[in-house]
Scaffold this motif. Structure first.
Motif, PDB file in Angstrom:
ATOM      1  N   ILE A  90       7.183 -15.360   3.647  1.00 52.06           N
ATOM      2  CA  ILE A  90       5.951 -15.466   2.915  1.00 52.06           C
ATOM      3  C   ILE A  90       5.259 -14.150   3.356  1.00 52.06           C
ATOM      4  N   GLY A  91       5.296 -14.181   4.743  1.00 47.90           N
ATOM      5  CA  GLY A  91       4.665 -12.927   5.330  1.00 47.90           C
ATOM      6  C   GLY A  91       5.238 -11.598   4.723  1.00 47.90           C
ATOM      7  N   ALA A  92       6.651 -11.466   4.619  1.00 50.40           N
ATOM      8  CA  ALA A  92       7.454 -10.229   4.035  1.00 50.40           C
ATOM      9  C   ALA A  92       6.727 -10.306   2.534  1.00 50.40           C
ATOM     10  N   GLY A  93       6.573 -11.453   1.926  1.00 50.23           N
ATOM     11  CA  GLY A  93       6.167 -11.285   0.432  1.00 50.23           C
ATOM     12  C   GLY A  93       4.737 -10.872   0.575  1.00 50.23           C
ATOM     13  N   VAL A  94       4.058 -11.265   1.190  1.00 46.82           N
ATOM     14  CA  VAL A  94       2.590 -10.489   1.121  1.00 46.82           C
ATOM     15  C   VAL A  94       2.634  -8.964   1.150  1.00 46.82           C
ATOM     16  N   THR A  95       3.597  -8.562   2.299  1.00 47.06           N
ATOM     17  CA  THR A  95       3.690  -7.031   2.464  1.00 47.06           C
ATOM     18  C   THR A  95       4.263  -6.531   1.117  1.00 47.06           C
ATOM     19  N   ALA A  96       5.263  -7.241   0.588  1.00 50.88           N
ATOM     20  CA  ALA A  96       5.829  -6.559  -0.629  1.00 50.88           C
ATOM     21  C   ALA A  96       4.866  -6.495  -1.686  1.00 50.88           C
ATOM     22  N   ASN A  97       4.054  -7.743  -1.749  1.00 49.15           N
ATOM     23  CA  ASN A  97       2.917  -7.962  -2.861  1.00 49.15           C
ATOM     24  C   ASN A  97       2.111  -6.856  -2.726  1.00 49.15           C
ATOM     25  N   SER A  98       1.637  -6.432  -1.512  1.00 46.80           N
ATOM     26  CA  SER A  98       0.685  -5.305  -1.163  1.00 46.80           C
ATOM     27  C   SER A  98       1.171  -3.967  -1.383  1.00 46.80           C
ATOM     28  N   GLY A  99       2.201  -3.849  -1.139  1.00 43.39           N
ATOM     29  CA  GLY A  99       3.095  -2.687  -1.413  1.00 43.39           C
ATOM     30  C   GLY A  99       3.111  -2.285  -3.048  1.00 43.39           C
ATOM     31  N   ALA A 100       3.499  -3.565  -3.705  1.00 36.90           N
ATOM     32  CA  ALA A 100       3.478  -3.402  -5.289  1.00 36.90           C
ATOM     33  C   ALA A 100       2.070  -3.001  -5.904  1.00 36.90           C
ATOM     34  N   LEU A 101       1.299  -3.537  -5.214  1.00 34.72           N
ATOM     35  CA  LEU A 101      -0.080  -3.556  -5.715  1.00 34.72           C
ATOM     36  C   LEU A 101      -0.506  -1.985  -5.663  1.00 34.72           C
ATOM     37  N   ALA A 102      -0.104  -1.616  -4.355  1.00 36.14           N
ATOM     38  CA  ALA A 102      -0.460  -0.104  -4.309  1.00 36.14           C
ATOM     39  C   ALA A 102       0.223   0.656  -5.093  1.00 36.14           C
ATOM     40  N   VAL A 103       1.335   0.474  -5.229  1.00 36.57           N
ATOM     41  CA  VAL A 103       2.287   1.416  -6.085  1.00 36.57           C
ATOM     42  C   VAL A 103       1.736   1.363  -7.668  1.00 36.57           C
ATOM     43  N   LEU A 104       1.184   0.183  -7.890  1.00 42.97           N
ATOM     44  CA  LEU A 104       0.571   0.054  -9.430  1.00 42.97           C
ATOM     45  C   LEU A 104      -0.763   0.776  -9.357  1.00 42.97           C
ATOM     46  N   GLU A 105      -1.658   0.573  -8.158  1.00 45.93           N
ATOM     47  CA  GLU A 105      -2.745   1.270  -8.358  1.00 45.93           C
ATOM     48  C   GLU A 105      -2.881   2.846  -8.266  1.00 45.93           C
ATOM     49  N   ARG A 106      -1.750   3.220  -7.640  1.00 42.48           N
ATOM     50  CA  ARG A 106      -1.623   4.522  -7.339  1.00 42.48           C
ATOM     51  C   ARG A 106      -0.508   5.388  -8.014  1.00 42.48           C
ATOM     52  N   ARG A 107      -0.270   4.806  -9.199  1.00 45.41           N
ATOM     53  CA  ARG A 107       0.719   5.343 -10.097  1.00 45.41           C
ATOM     54  C   ARG A 107       0.388   6.768 -10.383  1.00 45.41           C
ATOM     55  N   ARG A 108      -0.812   6.971 -10.874  1.00 44.57           N
ATOM     56  CA  ARG A 108      -1.150   8.339 -11.099  1.00 44.57           C
ATOM     57  C   ARG A 108      -1.068   9.199  -9.919  1.00 44.57           C
ATOM     58  N   ASP A 109      -1.423   8.681  -8.684  1.00 44.95           N
ATOM     59  CA  ASP A 109      -1.268   9.555  -7.470  1.00 44.95           C
ATOM     60  C   ASP A 109       0.256   9.919  -7.574  1.00 44.95           C
ATOM     61  N   ILE A 110       0.977   8.889  -7.590  1.00 45.82           N
ATOM     62  CA  ILE A 110       2.539   9.236  -7.653  1.00 45.82           C
ATOM     63  C   ILE A 110       2.844  10.139  -8.299  1.00 45.82           C
ATOM     64  N   GLY A 111       2.327  10.195  -9.613  1.00 48.30           N
ATOM     65  CA  GLY A 111       2.663  11.316 -10.531  1.00 48.30           C
ATOM     66  C   GLY A 111       1.770  12.495 -10.006  1.00 48.30           C
TER      67      GLY A 111
END
Lengths: 240, 829
Positions: free
Chosen positions: B270-291
């Motif tokens: 579950i701790g790993a899941g939180v990191t995955a979730n946090s990472g996924a949220l970061a990717v989602l929030e910063r899609r424009r930044d990634i672009g």
């Protein structure tokens, strides 16, 4: 979708692309910038076929030879203005250079960023975050970032779209000066004839093809636009 | 700092709350692993230290339980063995003792000989006074558990200097009490009814009928006990047993270890899941930044490295806190679960434990963080540049929709199996299947909950629509919460079932309402006197003693079969209950507890050679009972009729250790009667409660860990709620532009938070109940049949706590989102 487009842009030329929404002008810009591979055909910049390169090399090519300016959300919010400008140079230092070129020292990067910010009248904004400067300043920082690696080609997608007229004029004057004084090849996408009037020639697009080309005759200083009247007439004639 | 690390660090600092909560999740994962390791290691080292303390200087114990034990010649022979520095016999004798002046009346106690202040090389724990002087023939030390029983009838407590009488070959002789010892497991613990005298007295006054059940061998340095044991067997034959007293492997909380491992693993995942979730949220929030990064020339590998660097940095930030919390958790649990009667040991903390916890917690978090990093790296540039959060509409992954029913089906097949391993696999597959099904199930359930709650919260339906639109993010967030809630619920169900089964066990063993206990074996006369008391309706004696059965020393419980038959005691599995209990009266027959019978390969009709007073007698297994009386060594005793026990084992089997009483009226009357004989009356309900407490004490550890898992999962929920609120800002502005009030906007965000938390928790509760069913079945054994009971209190507490926590976490972001300038938001894009 783009169809049958053949376009040559010479060094130092400032080209504007105009067209209605969905005409393919932004897509053409992205194809030119190596972001969207064409189904057929090729894009050559400085003799390099962009889409013959793999993703990593093409990314490095884009980093070193192509600069992008977008309409909005142009700056990384967690970086200062100076750090945004330095971004392409830092990316270049991060990995071995597939296309060669010297590795830049921290001092090199700092000097380059300072020079660009000075040139683009951004003095004193180095430490400011994107949310601490105006829209016009943000866009000029974005231009500085696009120019950081001294690219062969500067691509601007509606760079004044989110700016008021005064700020928009500042940005366009800047692009115009760069083109004329420093031979910066620039391709601009816009739907505004007054913005396109800063260019040397304007490509008019409809349904993915270039339907017309309007050369513009400059007047006055390097950063002054041409008379947009011929362009407006042509747009009206083509019902664009 | 290189470019990418600098960017990563800036991104982390740009989202302090999310970074902190993710680091906290990693820290808790590490803490659980470390805490559990420290606790188990601490308990093991405490038990080992206590065992070594109890073993004293003995490196090898040589025992003979039958008859008089080892002969003098055998003891002398052991002393001459190669590698043996000293062979110390333990002299023991059962004698009648009592306060001075009580004539020939008294209690049967065990007299133990001391040599140099130790019994068979074991040091004695003196809690008051001193031990008898070497060579003294008139001094005794008494186990403190025995002292109250010796004082009862005299009316005056025994003290240092009191005189007691012991029946010797010459009659009752008086001895002076010079000290009290503790019969705890930290001491020699030969018996809790011991009277210690010096070996000089043992070999003098008490010489007649002396037994030598044990010779303790002190070995020379570097000599292997195994080698000496082999030599002992070679020299004295198989009639003796040789065992290493301090070397037996101990595993406290052994029964709980598989579940502990499971819950610990879940915490890490579950701790790993939180990191995955946090990472996924970061990717989602910063899609424009990634672009933008890609447009600025960053390769997909650089983008991957950027997000991976972020995950690694955040996870690394959790390490110091994780180690600190883990040590604190371990110290807390160790002190809570340490045996109170064993000497305390320091915190069992080594570099290996810390490294293992970091590798597990940090490693899992890094793996979890790599998944969104890979997604970020592969994100098409134009898709990233053109991304608009408001337009996001996620679809359930097709692979999940296919794999979920397959996992659930295989889980169902595993649940039908009898093997506990397959059941465990089924539980894992079931939870996996539930997790995979969440993108489909969560929106449906959220809509249903919204429909139910819409009269009270009209915005709930709009909120459910929001959750449906971002179903994958919602599912990823809900997964950890659902799994941790399922674990907590399953543990609650198991606990409730075990407690019910435990009550049944106690009530079948003690067929009355009160048990009168004694530190020493009491005479039948005392039993008769208590039976004759007007407050006692029925008193049935219980005597437990140890005899060599089929070559092994086993405990035998002597009971009155007629009473147990009448009052429904003992759960006879085979053959017929009435016949089995009746046959105990017919001759040398035993009832064997099922675990012992299964381990020994005994069935009804099996004949066992037993050493009796008149020689070897073959006892027949007359029946198998689900469980029997505790044997004192962790096992269970054989059962036989008490009158026949007297016939075959004489005085050894006479009297009683416990008297099971059915009271006539009030149990207080029974307590008073017991007190007159220096005995203690314990209500059967108290015994059942003690068993319940012990069970809850052990299982409580699992619940603590499950609650930590829920806390870790809640951190993911908080992260997602903050991002959801932020992304809804423009949508809320649009709604406010068409008439939504500020309050309604806040309620909309809160409704989404409440729906997400309630949906995930309810799914967890349902999943927990489902996995509890096969787990109950797997944990059942003959006579221990835990039944399913819906843990309503746990479920309600979890739903309320989690929904409240979610609402609290969403309140700030909801207010911020609702307070944003409508014009500013609408001007964006």
């Amino acid at each position: 979708m783009l169809r049958g487009i053949s376009l040559t842009i010479t060094r130092g030329e400032f080209v504007a692309i105009m067209g209605a929404s969905g005409s393919g002008k932004s897509t053409l810009l992205y194809v030119l910038g190596g972001l969207e591979p064409p189904d057929t055909g090729s894009v050559r910049i400085r003799g390099v076929d962009l889409y013959s390169l793999d993703d990593t090399v093409r990314s490095a090519f884009r980093r070193d030879h192509i600069g992008f300016v977008f309409q909005s959300f142009n700056l990384l919010p967690t970086l200062t203005a100076a750090e945004n400008v330095a971004l392409p140079l830092r990316l270049r230092n991060d990995r071995p250079l597939p296309l060669g070129g010297p590795r830049l020292t921290g001092r090199d990067i700092q000097d380059r960023v300072s020079a660009l910010m000075e040139q683009l009248n951004l003095r004193g904004l180095q430490g400011h975050g994107p949310d601490e400067i105006s829209g016009g300043e943000q866009q000029r920082v974005a231009v500085a970032r696009a120019l950081a690696a001294a690219p062969a080609l500067l691509l601007a997608d509606e760079p004044t779209g989110n700016l008021d007229w005064t700020s928009g004029h500042e940005v366009m004057s800047l692009l115009s000066r760069l083109s004329r004084r420093q031979q910066q090849t620039t391709v601009l996408v816009t739907h505004d004839a007054r913005v396109a009037a800063y260019a040397d020639r304007v490509m008019l697009m409809r349904d993915g093809t270039i339907v017309d080309e309007v050369p513009l005759k400059r007047r006055g200083a390097d950063d002054e636009p041409a008379d947009p009247a011929p362009l407006v007439l042509r747009l009206n004639k083509l019902n664009l | 700092m290189s470019g990418l690390w600098s960017l990563a660090w800036r991104a982390i600092r740009g989202r302090p709350l999310r970074s902190a909560s993710t680091a906290a999740a990693v820290a808790l994962g590490i803490a659980v692993v470390l805490g559990v390791q420290v606790t188990l290691d601490g308990l093991t080292s405490q038990a080992t230290a206590a065992q070594q303390l109890a073993a004293g200087q003995s490196g090898l114990d040589v025992r003979v339980d039958a008859g008089g034990g080892l002969t003098t010649a055998q003891a002398a022979s052991l002393a001459s063995l190669k590698g043996v520095a000293q062979a110390m016999p333990l002299y023991e004798k059962r004698v009648v003792a009592g306060p001075a002046g009580t004539g020939l009346q008294g209690l049967t106690v065990t007299l133990v000989g001391l040599k140099d202040g130790a019994a068979a090389l074991r040091p004695l724990v003196v809690v008051g006074g001193r031990l008898p002087h070497p060579g003294s023939a008139s001094e005794v030390a008494i186990d403190q558990a025995l002292a109250p029983a010796m004082t009862g009838r005299a009316g005056k407590p025994l003290a240092i200097g009191s005189r007691i009488q012991i029946i010797t070959s010459t009659g009752p002789d008086q001895y002076r009490v010079v000290g009290f010892t503790s019969g705890t497991s930290g001491g020699p613990a030969f018996t809790r009814s011991a009277v210690f005298v010096d070996d000089a007295a043992m070999l003098g006054t008490f010489r007649l009928g002396l037994r030598t059940p044990l010779v303790a061998l002190r070995l020379l340095p570097g000599v292997s006990p195994v080698t000496v044991a082999a030599e002992v067997q070679h020299r004295l034959g198989q009639t003796v047993t040789a065992a290493e007293p301090g070397g037996a492997g101990l595993a406290p909380l052994a029964d709980l270890r598989p579940l502990l491992v499971l819950v610990t693993l879940l915490s890490v995942i579950i701790g790993a899941g939180v990191t995955a979730n946090s990472g996924a949220l970061a990717v989602l929030e910063r899609r424009r930044d990634i672009g933008l990064l890609r447009a600025a020339g960053a390769s997909s590998r650089q983008v991957f490295r950027l997000f991976a660097a972020e995950s690694i940095t955040v996870a690394a930030c959790g390490i110091p806190a994780g180690v600190g919390i883990g040590i604190a958790l371990g110290a807390l649990l160790s002190s809570h679960y340490a045996a109170a009667d064993l000497p305390a040991t320091g915190l069992a903390l080594g570099a290996g434990e810390i490294v293992a916890a970091i590798v597990a917690g940090f490693g899992a978090a890094v793996v979890g963080g790599m998944i969104p990093a890979v997604v970020a790296g592969r994100l098409p540039v134009l898709e990233a540049l053109r991304f608009r959060p408001a337009a996001e509409r996620q679809r359930a992954p097709l692979a999940f929709a296919i794999l979920a029913p397959i996992a659930l089906l295989v889980a169902a097949i595993c649940f039908a199996a009898t093997s506990s391993g397959l059941v465990a696999l089924g539980v894992a597959l079931f939870l996996l299947g539930v997790g995979l099904a969440l993108p489909i199930v969560v929106p449906v359930l959220a809509r249903a909950l919204a429909w139910i709650s819409s009269p009270l919260a009209p915005v709930a339906r709009v909120a459910a629509g929001g959750l449906q639109r971002t179903r994958n993010r919602t599912a990823l967030t809900a997964a950890g919460l659902s799994v941790s809630v399922a674990t907590a619920v399953a543990i609650s169900v198991l606990t409730a079932g075990a407690l019910t089964a435990s009550d049944g066990w106690v009530s079948r063993l003690f067929v009355g309402d009160t048990v009168i206990t004694s530190a020493v074996t009491q005479s039948d006369a005392v039993a008769g006197a208590i039976q004759g008391s007007p407050t006692v309706q029925l008193a049935t004696p219980l005597r437990i003693f140890t005899e060599p059965v089929a070559g092994t020393s086993l405990a035998i419980a002597a009971i009155d079969p007629a009473v147990y038959e009448t009052r429904g005691g003992l759960d006879v599995l085979t053959p017929d209950r009435k016949a089995a209990l009746a046959s105990l009266e017919n001759g040398p027959e035993f009832l064997a507890p099922q675990p012992l019978a299964a381990a020994s390969g005994w069935t009804v009709g099996t004949q066992l050679p037993v050493q009796t007073e008149s020689g070897v007698v073959y006892f027949t297994i007359a029946g198998i009972v689900s469980h029997s009386f505790p044997a004192g060594d962790g096992g269970e005793s054989l059962v036989m009729a008490n009158d026949l026990a007297g016939t075959y084992f004489g005085a050894t089997a006479s009297g009683f250790d416990d008297l099971v009483v059915v009271s006539q009226g009030s149990p207080q009357g029974v307590e008073a009667v017991a007190a007159t004989y220096g005995l203690q009356a314990v209500p059967v309900d108290s015994i059942a409660q003690a068993a319940r407490d012990a069970l809850q004490h052990s299982i409580g550890l699992l619940l603590v860990l499950a609650i930590v898992s829920v806390t870790i999962a809640m951190l993911a929920v908080v992260n997602t709620l903050v991002v959801n609120a932020r992304q809804r800002t423009r949508e809320l502005a649009l709604l406010r532009a068409v008439g939504l009030s500020h309050k309604q906007a806040v309620r909309l965000v809160l409704a989404e938070a409440g729906l997400l938390a309630a949906t995930a928790t309810l799914i967890g509760v349902a999943a927990g109940c489902i996995i509890a069913l096969p787990m109950l079945r797997a944990s059942a054994s003959p006579g221990f049949d835990p039944a399913f009971a819906f843990p309503a209190a746990t479920a309600i507490a979890l739903v309320l706590a989690i929904v409240a926590a979610a609402l609290l976490a969403a309140l700030g972001p909801a207010r911020r989102a609702a307070s944003a300038s409508v014009l500013t938001e609408l001007r964006q894009d």
